[in-house]
Design an enzyme around this catalytic site. Structure first.
Site, PDB file in Angstrom:
ATOM      1  N   TYR A  65      -1.387  -0.020  10.390  1.00 38.87           N
ATOM      2  CA  TYR A  65      -1.841  -0.716   9.211  1.00 38.87           C
ATOM      3  C   TYR A  65      -0.653  -0.568   8.200  1.00 38.87           C
ATOM      4  O   TYR A  65       0.116  -1.404   7.614  1.00 38.87           O
ATOM      5  CB  TYR A  65      -2.863  -0.084   8.501  1.00 38.87           C
ATOM      6  CG  TYR A  65      -3.244  -0.531   7.042  1.00 38.87           C
ATOM      7  CD1 TYR A  65      -3.525  -1.949   6.806  1.00 38.87           C
ATOM      8  CD2 TYR A  65      -3.082   0.386   5.933  1.00 38.87           C
ATOM      9  CE1 TYR A  65      -3.958  -2.172   5.417  1.00 38.87           C
ATOM     10  CE2 TYR A  65      -3.229  -0.114   4.647  1.00 38.87           C
ATOM     11  CZ  TYR A  65      -3.730  -1.443   4.444  1.00 38.87           C
ATOM     12  OH  TYR A  65      -3.896  -1.866   3.092  1.00 38.87           O
ATOM     13  N   THR A 115       0.846  -1.148  -0.014  1.00 40.51           N
ATOM     14  CA  THR A 115       0.111   0.008   0.023  1.00 40.51           C
ATOM     15  C   THR A 115       1.007   1.339   0.120  1.00 40.51           C
ATOM     16  O   THR A 115       1.922   1.395   0.453  1.00 40.51           O
ATOM     17  CB  THR A 115      -0.980  -0.106   1.171  1.00 40.51           C
ATOM     18  OG1 THR A 115      -1.600   1.113   1.444  1.00 40.51           O
ATOM     19  CG2 THR A 115      -0.110  -0.217   2.680  1.00 40.51           C
TER      20      THR A 115
END
Length: 384
Positions: A200, A157
């Site tokens: 995350y 990501t």
């Protein structure tokens, strides 16, 4: 990517890895049985890739714990459309034994199984780590113990770059713009310093670094995609993840849309078909990619602010959208646009779907399925 959240933590294989470069402990399945493995294969991206591969005549192994709402429908649709070409293993990426069984059947691995929401990582950071970091390590360990490890493509990501420390942004009209002209015209390069902002970001960044190092230390063939915002059919967006579909769903239902921040945040969005093209090019040219890490997104041509996206949505819906504003959320970037030139230089890949066309296609898919979005029969997705 499917979110792996079981009610109980599956049993772990606690045996210590061997020392030395590679010591194989498990044979691959016979060549006749080795097929593409997609972890998180019932999710939005995984199901689209499974369909693309099955369309080309491949048998595909979908590995998924079916924890994310709606993915059962994706799986049923795949089985209805492609029959025995879709093999299924319902299991969790945290279950090392199950991961090993799947890996032994794999001709290639697309690793999408993940906890995908920043907000969930903030409230449940240990679970986030176990799924994203430990789960990826389970897969890498399974692969390195094979006599002939298949290549691995891992989806990371852009959150590993955090809030792009060292870059400055200014508000210009309805969007943020970088002060740096190079950043404004080309996007964020892979040389941007990492800053794992949010649990995350930490778990995904940890996982991708393990993928890189297993290529260097153990000789696995790998590639990492640091992905921007992906959208397209089969996406069931929520407020926490998949914002493009989420905004469209709220608009179609006549419900207000909440923006966290001022709405001038800029993102580059990439239609899922273009992402699938990148996956298959990476697979074809994996030895050439050499364990590399690549930014993948819509790039400068795919950039749009949240406010401008809502204007586009209003044009599609033919009515105004009620907008509410909330506080900025941890780790949110005022601006992120991918510089994809590194991957393009290796493979020739470029996004082909214009923002307006891709959003219209997702809008039409959602409008055709929204009458009973959560329980609609999978047979009505079969034409995709």
């Amino acid at each position: 990517m499917n979110k792996a959240q079981g009610k109980e933590r599956p049993p772990q294989n606690e045996s210590a890895p061997e020392s030395g470069r590679v010591r194989r402990r498990r044979k691959n399945a016979s060549d006749a049985k080795r097929i593409p493995l997609i972890t998180g294969g019932a999710g939005f991206i995984g199901a689209n890739l499974a369909a693309r591969l099955a369309e080309r005549g491949h048998e595909v192994l979908v590995f998924d714990n079916l924890s994310r709402p709606g993915v059962e429908e994706n799986l049923r649709a795949l089985r209805k459309r492609f029959g025995d070409r879709i093999a299924v293993q319902i299991a969790d990426i945290r279950d090392a034994e199950a991961v090993g069984q799947a890996a032994a059947r794999a001709s290639e691995v697309y690793h999408f199984a993940a906890q995908v929401a920043v907000t969930t990582s903030v409230s449940r950071p240990v679970e986030d780590f176990e799924i994203n970091a430990r789960g990826t390590l389970n897969l890498l360990e399974a692969l390195r113990q094979l006599s002939s490890p298949p290549p691995l493509l891992y989806t990371s990501t852009n959150k590993v770059y955090g809030r792009l420390e060292g870059q400055r942004f200014e508000e210009q009209g309805r969007e943020f713009r970088p002060v740096s002209e190079q950043l404004a015209h080309r996007g964020v390069p892979e040389s941007q310093p990492l800053d794992f902002y949010s649990p995350y970001g930490c778990s995904k960044g940890t996982a991708e670094q393990y993928v890189r190092d297993y290529a260097r230390i153990y000789g696995l063939q790998t590639a990492v995609f640091r992905m921007s915002c992906i959208y397209g059919p089969l996406q069931r967006g929520t407020e926490d993840q998949g914002w493009v579909a989420h905004f469209l769903v709220r608009a179609l239902r006549g419900e207000p849309v909440t923006i966290y921040g001022n709405g001038k945040q800029v993102r580059d969005i990439l239609f899922v078909d273009d992402l699938l093209d990148a996956f298959l090019l990476a697979r074809e040219q994996m030895p050439k990619l050499g364990g590399g890490v690549f930014n993948i997104g819509g790039g400068p041509s795919g950039r749009i602010s949240l406010l401008d996206f809502l204007t586009l949505t209003e044009e599609l819906c033919g009515r105004p959208i009620e907008i509410a504003f909330g506080p900025w959320r941890p780790g949110d970037q005022p601006y992120y646009v991918s510089d994809t030139r590194l991957f393009s230089g290796h493979t020739g890949w470029m996004p082909r779907t214009a923002v307006h066309e891709g959003v219209r296609r997702l809008y039409e898919w959602l409008r055709s399925t929204l009458a009973d979005f959560n329980v609609r029969s999978c047979s009505e997705y079969a034409a995709l």
